[in-house]
Design a protein around this motif. Structure first.
Motif, PDB file in Angstrom:
ATOM      1  N   GLY A   1      47.817  34.838 -12.625  1.00 48.34           N
ATOM      2  CA  GLY A   1      47.453  36.241 -11.929  1.00 48.34           C
ATOM      3  C   GLY A   1      46.164  36.274 -11.134  1.00 48.34           C
ATOM      4  O   GLY A   1      46.045  36.774 -10.241  1.00 48.34           O
TER       5      GLY A   1
ATOM      6  N   PHE B   1      46.452  33.610  -8.217  1.00 54.19           N
ATOM      7  CA  PHE B   1      47.234  34.376  -7.164  1.00 54.19           C
ATOM      8  C   PHE B   1      46.345  35.370  -6.445  1.00 54.19           C
ATOM      9  O   PHE B   1      46.499  35.399  -5.107  1.00 54.19           O
ATOM     10  CB  PHE B   1      48.601  35.055  -7.649  1.00 54.19           C
ATOM     11  CG  PHE B   1      49.476  34.070  -7.793  1.00 54.19           C
ATOM     12  CD1 PHE B   1      49.233  32.700  -7.752  1.00 54.19           C
ATOM     13  CD2 PHE B   1      51.017  34.595  -8.078  1.00 54.19           C
ATOM     14  CE1 PHE B   1      50.377  31.600  -8.194  1.00 54.19           C
ATOM     15  CE2 PHE B   1      52.001  33.338  -7.978  1.00 54.19           C
ATOM     16  CZ  PHE B   1      51.719  32.006  -8.199  1.00 54.19           C
ATOM     17  N   MET B   2      45.639  36.396  -7.169  1.00 55.44           N
ATOM     18  CA  MET B   2      45.006  37.364  -6.500  1.00 55.44           C
ATOM     19  C   MET B   2      43.723  36.834  -5.741  1.00 55.44           C
ATOM     20  O   MET B   2      43.631  37.234  -4.743  1.00 55.44           O
ATOM     21  CB  MET B   2      44.470  38.177  -7.475  1.00 55.44           C
ATOM     22  CG  MET B   2      43.842  39.527  -7.040  1.00 55.44           C
ATOM     23  SD  MET B   2      45.185  40.433  -6.135  1.00 55.44           S
ATOM     24  CE  MET B   2      44.238  40.878  -4.737  1.00 55.44           C
TER      25      MET B   2
ATOM     26  N   MET C   1      45.227  35.430  -2.392  1.00 51.93           N
ATOM     27  CA  MET C   1      45.598  36.540  -1.481  1.00 51.93           C
ATOM     28  C   MET C   1      44.305  37.034  -0.798  1.00 51.93           C
ATOM     29  O   MET C   1      44.358  37.446   0.146  1.00 51.93           O
ATOM     30  CB  MET C   1      46.366  37.693  -2.230  1.00 51.93           C
ATOM     31  CG  MET C   1      47.661  37.286  -2.727  1.00 51.93           C
ATOM     32  SD  MET C   1      48.931  36.827  -1.403  1.00 51.93           S
ATOM     33  CE  MET C   1      48.752  34.956  -1.589  1.00 51.93           C
TER      34      MET C   1
ATOM     35  N   SER D   1      59.245  40.892  -5.224  1.00 50.62           N
ATOM     36  CA  SER D   1      58.855  40.198  -6.389  1.00 50.62           C
ATOM     37  C   SER D   1      59.197  41.018  -7.461  1.00 50.62           C
ATOM     38  O   SER D   1      59.277  40.664  -8.699  1.00 50.62           O
ATOM     39  CB  SER D   1      56.980  40.382  -6.359  1.00 50.62           C
ATOM     40  OG  SER D   1      56.649  41.668  -6.174  1.00 50.62           O
TER      41      SER D   1
ATOM     42  N   HIS E   1      48.434  43.583  -5.593  1.00 48.62           N
ATOM     43  CA  HIS E   1      48.087  43.338  -7.209  1.00 48.62           C
ATOM     44  C   HIS E   1      49.233  43.212  -7.507  1.00 48.62           C
ATOM     45  O   HIS E   1      49.656  42.270  -8.234  1.00 48.62           O
ATOM     46  CB  HIS E   1      47.494  44.483  -7.436  1.00 48.62           C
ATOM     47  CG  HIS E   1      45.726  44.505  -6.997  1.00 48.62           C
ATOM     48  ND1 HIS E   1      45.187  45.960  -6.657  1.00 48.62           N
ATOM     49  CD2 HIS E   1      44.972  43.783  -6.401  1.00 48.62           C
ATOM     50  CE1 HIS E   1      44.405  46.006  -6.071  1.00 48.62           C
ATOM     51  NE2 HIS E   1      44.018  44.582  -5.724  1.00 48.62           N
TER      52      HIS E   1
ATOM     53  N   CYS F   1      51.298  40.047  -6.767  1.00 43.28           N
ATOM     54  CA  CYS F   1      50.594  38.907  -7.361  1.00 43.28           C
ATOM     55  C   CYS F   1      51.187  38.668  -9.056  1.00 43.28           C
ATOM     56  O   CYS F   1      51.452  37.751  -9.571  1.00 43.28           O
ATOM     57  CB  CYS F   1      49.073  38.961  -7.447  1.00 43.28           C
ATOM     58  SG  CYS F   1      48.431  38.491  -5.738  1.00 43.28           S
TER      59      CYS F   1
ATOM     60  N   THR G   1      54.771  38.073  -9.567  1.00 44.50           N
ATOM     61  CA  THR G   1      55.155  36.859  -8.770  1.00 44.50           C
ATOM     62  C   THR G   1      54.761  35.827 -10.197  1.00 44.50           C
ATOM     63  O   THR G   1      55.617  34.695 -10.525  1.00 44.50           O
ATOM     64  CB  THR G   1      54.610  36.365  -7.741  1.00 44.50           C
ATOM     65  OG1 THR G   1      55.298  37.345  -6.769  1.00 44.50           O
ATOM     66  CG2 THR G   1      55.061  34.829  -7.203  1.00 44.50           C
TER      67      THR G   1
ATOM     68  N   VAL H   1      44.781  39.808 -12.736  1.00 43.73           N
ATOM     69  CA  VAL H   1      44.554  40.246 -11.483  1.00 43.73           C
ATOM     70  C   VAL H   1      43.429  41.237 -11.456  1.00 43.73           C
ATOM     71  O   VAL H   1      42.564  41.227 -10.574  1.00 43.73           O
ATOM     72  CB  VAL H   1      45.713  40.986 -11.067  1.00 43.73           C
ATOM     73  CG1 VAL H   1      45.494  42.046  -9.772  1.00 43.73           C
ATOM     74  CG2 VAL H   1      46.869  40.082 -10.400  1.00 43.73           C
TER      75      VAL H   1
END
Length: 333
Positions: free
Chosen positions: A150, A153-154, A157, A180, A253, A256, A259, A288
């Protein structure tokens, strides 16, 4: 071991399906809390989507069911009373945590319940310690991996869309979040419905209906249906805790979170390892939130989640142990 009665078998199957139903509304928040809180989907649409995809996910594999059915204790050493007490202990704990809006793990609950009932019946020697170590390791590691994914991924992004206008970014990710969330709902079905499949199959082996541990198609359909119906009811207390109170989320958010969580759960399910969808997605939300700043996380909620994480297995085991001791004199003969 005395031959189990048909009455006990019916009780066990009914209790396992009830657990699956409760699991559905208890864990609805896992798939839809973030997309509801970011308004990517309406509540009605999110629940319908989650119910359908939970059913679909539950039908694709039985690897997790085999792990639950054979990894905790040898099915030949399990009686109908053991399974009934184990499931009942898990149901009691799920209802307590649902009532107080605590996102505890139904996976932890059913594992703890079976452990407690087996110990009450035959002592600790009846447990498969090697299998339990693997199961518990997967349950412990998956939230850690969810937090890390998390967070990563954040950060990705944030870097990739660092020059984008917030309005346009949120509008685009609100659409992506529908995908997602669907991915998350499907992965939830691959993991959670299979716990009850494993429990019912254990009972069928104990009864003598099955010679070996192999999940029948009708058990898959029954468990998938029970979870889908439970999901359709919704778990609003937990949706509020996960989707609104824990970390304030925007569509990017939520994308992410879902996913990362779905990736962890599907990967574990493919290997036959049970995971807690509750703890995976709440840990991804934590990751996140940490990517934003420490103060973005409601640490009071985080503390409640951690305590539920630590207490669920021993608490459900204790409830199953007590249930066995109370019911066995009346139903165990």
């Amino acid at each position: 071991m005395p031959e189990a009665t048909l009455f006990m078998l019916v009780l066990v199957v009914g209790a396992a399906l009830l657990f699956d139903y409760i699991n559905g509304f208890h864990d609805t928040a896992n798939a839809i809390a973030t997309c509801v809180s970011t308004r990517a989907l309406s509540v009605r649409s999110a629940i319908i989507m989650a119910a359908v995809l939970n059913f679909a996910g539950a039908m694709i594999s039985t690897k997790v069911a085999s792990t639950i059915g054979k990894g905790i204790v040898d099915p030949t050493n399990v009686t109908q009373m053991v399974v009934l007490a184990g499931v009942t202990g898990a149901i009691i704990w799920d209802l307590i945590t649902w009532y107080y809006g605590i996102p505890s793990s139904s996976s932890h609950a059913i594992i703890g319940g079976i452990m407690g009932a087996v110990v009450a019946h035959a002592g600790t020697a009846a447990l498969h310690w090697g299998g339990l170590k693997t199961i518990i390791l997967a349950l412990v590691l998956s939230p850690i991996i969810g937090t890390v994914l998390g967070f990563i991924f954040m950060i990705m992004m944030m870097w990739a869309f660092r020059n984008s206008a917030p309005y346009g970014l949120n509008k685009g990710f609100r659409r992506l979040q529908v995908l997602s969330a669907a991915f998350m709902a499907f992965s939830h079905g691959t993991a959670d419905a299979q716990k009850s499949m494993g429990v019912i199959t254990m009972a069928l082996v104990s009864y003598g209906y099955l010679a070996t541990f192999q999940v029948p198609p009708w058990v898959m359909i029954a468990c998938a249906t029970a979870m889908g119906l439970g999901t359709a009811i919704g778990g609003w207390r937990i949706i509020k805790t996960v989707g609104r109170d824990f970390v304030k989320l925007q569509p990017v958010h939520g994308f992410c979170v879902e996913t990362a969580s779905a990736g962890v759960i599907l990967g574990a399910s493919a290997m036959g390892m049970p995971t807690s969808t509750t703890h995976v997605i709440t840990s991804a939300i934590l990751g996140v939130g940490l990517s934003k700043r420490m103060s973005a996380v409601n640490w009071g909620i985080a503390n409640r989640i951690v305590w539920a994480w630590l207490l669920t297995i021993p608490a459900s085991a204790l409830m199953a142990f007590v249930t066995y001791m109370v019911l066995n004199p009346f139903l165990g003969k």
